[in-house]
Design a protein around this motif. Structure first.
Motif: not given
Length: 507
Positions: A177-184
């Motif tokens: 699994k390769i996951e990512g999100r934009l930090l606040d």
């Protein structure tokens, strides 16, 4: 002609009575017409009447005048803000953000997982030293037995149960699994926009080691490329078969808007820039040209190979036109370096999470820019059209009131003094007729105010067709006057003779 005491108003520059083309009902229907009807006027509407005219028309016009001044200030402010917004939209507005990437994997149907499940199922049988007979005759003893056990590499009967070769169910494998999100960022305005991880990527490539065919027919490279038709994703999952740890490299190519490029030598050393957009690169080259004085003294559109620019030009080239600089600069631009993340897929435990997370700095478009664009569109949208329609309606109502006032003044003047009004109206008609025909305008003279003195000095004036008609009219008038004078003289003489005869008879 005596000076009239009353008459129609002449402030409009015309003495004609205000004879409206349409009736009052038609004017009112035109003023209150449908706001959504398309405008048929080829020219813009006329301006509103002057303030003093409005003041004469409407008693409450000072409030309307103040409202117009306020509207002018508001329109000026809106136009200035619109210009500022358009200028800001023309410049790239970027905001620095951070993407955090997480890498993990899970294992399923591994031998140790099946052994653990079998051990749990046969815990009671192992405690009672039950002998398990294998298909090939070998045996494995329970607790306390000294007989040799089945080799670990030889599949057991229980391990072969529940395996489907066609679908892959029950075969040892793992899921990466390769996951990512934009930090606040802490800014509420910036954090309102939530974007998926895949929207920041142009492509993603995963390279595995020791997974060559024919043992692993899937290959050792997995690729994903952004497409407009695919829905945004928060991450990627890669399902593969295998019961051994695998080393891999995750290569992420970021998507930049506008596109960014990596500069190659010697251009990177000349402008001291390693990465940038095409516009930034061309702007830096132009600054270099200005600093080193590479422009030709006679022709400013020619760039000479001086100040290090000779490294970019072809050998023996004396100069190039300025518009060819972007083409030369494109020879030293390449794709920026991707983000490479090393990782080892571990199958010796149910879940493996990379001990580190990876923060990737990026530049995204300011979300306020889209709001600014929608604000500019609103000026020409429904609200702007509604404002224009209201202004048209106000102008029509103002001219409708002016027409009504002219008609009222016309009737009031006629009712106050009909004779003076008619004389004044005829004089105004004559003056307007003279003006339309190009004759002299002024007080009536010997020529009736219809012939200019300059024309009387020219002999060709009396050779025109109007002379014959004028002589005929003049002679007719003269002969009529003579006939009337003779008739009156004869009547007086006859009356005198009759009176004398009557007197003699009496005597």
């Amino acid at each position: 002609m005596s000076n009239p005491l009353a008459g129609p108003s002449q402030t409009s520059g015309s003495g004609f009575p205000p004879t409206p083309v349409a009736s009052q009902g038609d004017l009112k229907r035109r003023a209150d017409g449908d706001a959504e009807a398309p405008r048929r006027l080829k020219h813009p509407r006329p301006p509103l009447p002057p303030p003093h005219v409005l003041q004469a028309l409407v008693p409450d016009s000072p409030a309307f005048t103040d409202l117009l001044k306020l509207e002018q200030k508001l329109d000026w402010t809106l136009l200035r803000k619109k210009a500022e917004i358009n200028d800001a939209l023309g410049r790239p507005t970027r905001v620095k953000r951070t993407i955090r990437v997480f890498v993990s994997n899970t294992a399923h149907d591994q031998a140790w997982q099946k052994g653990a499940s079998l051990a749990d199922d046969k815990k009671e049988g192992a405690a009672s030293s039950t002998v398990l007979q294998a298909e090939d005759g070998d045996v494995t003893m329970g607790e306390g037995s000294t007989s040799p056990s089945v080799p670990a590499t030889q599949p057991k009967k229980d391990e072969l149960e529940g395996v489907d070769v066609n679908t892959g169910k029950g075969i040892a494998g793992w899921v990466m699994k390769i996951e990512g999100r934009l930090l606040d960022s802490g800014n509420v305005r910036l954090d309102k926009t939530k974007r998926k991880f895949s929207t920041f990527l142009k492509s993603a490539v995963v390279e595995f080691d020791n997974r060559e065919a024919p043992t692993f027919p899937e290959g050792n490279i997995v690729e994903w490329h952004a497409q407009n038709l695919t829905a945004p994703l928060d991450g990627f999952e890669i399902l593969r078969r295998g019961d051994q740890n695998v080393n891999c490299r995750i290569i992420l190519h970021l998507a930049h808007h506008p596109d960014r490029f990596k500069l190659l030598s010697p251009l990177a050393e000349l402008i001291s820039m390693n990465e940038g957009t095409r516009a930034e690169v061309v702007g830096a080259i132009w600054k270099l040209v200005k600093v080193v004085g590479a422009q030709d003294k006679e022709d400013g559109t020619i760039v000479r190979p001086v100040g290090g620019l000779e490294k970019l030009f072809a050998k023996g080239q004396d100069g190039i036109p300025f518009h060819q600089l972007p083409e030369i600069a494109s020879h030293y631009l390449t794709h920026p370096d991707p983000i490479t993340i090393p990782y080892t897929v571990q199958v010796d435990k149910d879940f493996n999470f990379h001990p580190k997370c990876f923060d990737i700095p990026i530049e995204v478009e300011d979300p306020l820019k889209s709001k600014m664009a929608s604000l500019v569109q609103s000026f020409e949208g429904k609200e702007g059209k509604e404002i224009v329609q209201l202004e048209d309606k106000v102008g029509e109502l103002a001219y409708f009131a002016r027409d009504l006032k002219q008609k009222r003044d016309f009737l009031e003047s006629f009712a106050a003094s009909p004779q003076a009004f008619i004389q004044n109206w005829l004089a105004a008609q004559a003056r307007d007729l003279d003006q339309m025909l190009g004759y002299q305008i002024g007080t009536s003279g010997l020529n009736g105010g219809s012939v200019r003195e300059e024309d009387l000095r020219r002999s060709d004036l009396f050779n025109l067709p109007w002379v014959d008609e004028a002589i005929t009219v003049h002679e007719s008038s003269r002969m009529e006057m003579e006939r009337r004078s003779k008739a009156s003289t004869a009547g007086v003489g006859a009356g005198a003779g009759a009176g004398a005869g009557a007197g003699q008879g009496t005597r």
